[in-house]
Design an enzyme around this catalytic site. Structure first.
Site, PDB file in Angstrom:
ATOM      1  N   HIS A 194      -8.919  -3.972  -1.432  1.00 54.06           N
ATOM      2  CA  HIS A 194      -7.579  -3.254  -0.182  1.00 54.06           C
ATOM      3  C   HIS A 194      -8.222  -1.547  -0.495  1.00 54.06           C
ATOM      4  CE1 HIS A 194      -3.946  -2.322   0.329  1.00 54.06           C
ATOM      5  NE2 HIS A 194      -4.531  -0.302  -0.316  1.00 54.06           N
ATOM      6  N   GLU A 195      -8.894  -0.759  -1.587  1.00 55.60           N
ATOM      7  CA  GLU A 195      -9.737   0.205  -1.676  1.00 55.60           C
ATOM      8  C   GLU A 195     -10.245   0.386  -1.210  1.00 55.60           C
ATOM      9  OE1 GLU A 195      -6.979   2.688  -2.494  1.00 55.60           O
ATOM     10  OE2 GLU A 195      -6.545   0.615  -3.841  1.00 55.60           O
ATOM     11  N   HIS A 254     -10.065   0.659   2.628  1.00 52.67           N
ATOM     12  CA  HIS A 254      -9.978   2.186   2.653  1.00 52.67           C
ATOM     13  C   HIS A 254     -10.780   3.053   2.920  1.00 52.67           C
ATOM     14  CE1 HIS A 254      -5.052   2.258   2.383  1.00 52.67           C
ATOM     15  NE2 HIS A 254      -5.472   1.906   1.229  1.00 52.67           N
ATOM     16  N   CYS A 308       0.873  -1.345   0.120  1.00 49.55           N
ATOM     17  CA  CYS A 308       0.312   0.236   0.264  1.00 49.55           C
ATOM     18  C   CYS A 308       1.015   1.670  -0.586  1.00 49.55           C
ATOM     19  CB  CYS A 308      -1.079   0.094   1.467  1.00 49.55           C
ATOM     20  SG  CYS A 308      -1.965   1.130   1.855  1.00 49.55           S
TER      21      CYS A 308
HETATM   22 ZN    ZN Z   1      -3.908   1.140  -0.124  1.00 49.67          ZN
END
Ligand code: ZN
Length: 150
Positions: free
Chosen positions: A131-132, A135, A89
């Site tokens: 993953h995004e 976030h 990341c």
């Molecule tokens: Zn990330």
């Protein structure tokens, strides 16, 4: 073009929940383009979420194998299977670890013109989407690492 500062590790913005976007207007499109420019100019960057650049809105940009996405209010509709692989990341330089993700996901979002779209991602695209979107809810991949590989 504007390059945005990427927030790093202990920055509390990374732990904040991003708010949905109401209307996809020129201001939102400018942010998406700045996020895309920032992603393109950051080596090995496969994606960025709003709070990584200090913007607490549900905005995501992704680049997988040269295909780029700009997503507003993305949400996972369904997930299937499992993959386990190395992940990193931009907000955690030098840290890599094995993270389990779904093998395939279906995501609904708005595009840069405010139209509803659906994306089916598998393998790396599924991993990046998860993953995004994590976030946007203040969840970072280091929380999910089973084993460091850096
Ligand atoms: Zn990330």
């Amino acid at each position: 073009m504007a390059l945005l500062e990427i927030r790093i590790s202990e920055d509390e913005t990374l732990r904040k929940h991003c708010r949905p976007v109401g209307a996809v207007d020129d201001r939102i499109r400018t942010i998406l383009d700045d996020m895309t420019d920032t992603m393109r100019h950051t080596p090995n960057c496969g994606g960025l979420a709003g709070n990584q650049v200090g913007i607490l809105r549900r905005l995501v940009v992704i680049d997988v194998d040269g295909v780029q996405y700009q997503l507003v209010n993305p949400e996972i509709l369904s997930a299937e299977g499992e993959q386990d692989g190395p992940e990193g990341c931009m907000s955690f330089p030098g840290i890599f670890g094995m993270v389990k993700r779904p093998k395939r996901v279906k995501v609904r979002a708005l595009d840069r013109d405010g139209r509803e779209i659906e994306i089916e991602g598998k393998d790396m695209l599924a991993r990046c989407l998860c993953h995004e979107i994590d976030h946007l809810d203040g969840i970072v991949f280091v929380d999910k690492i089973s084993r460091r590989v850096d």
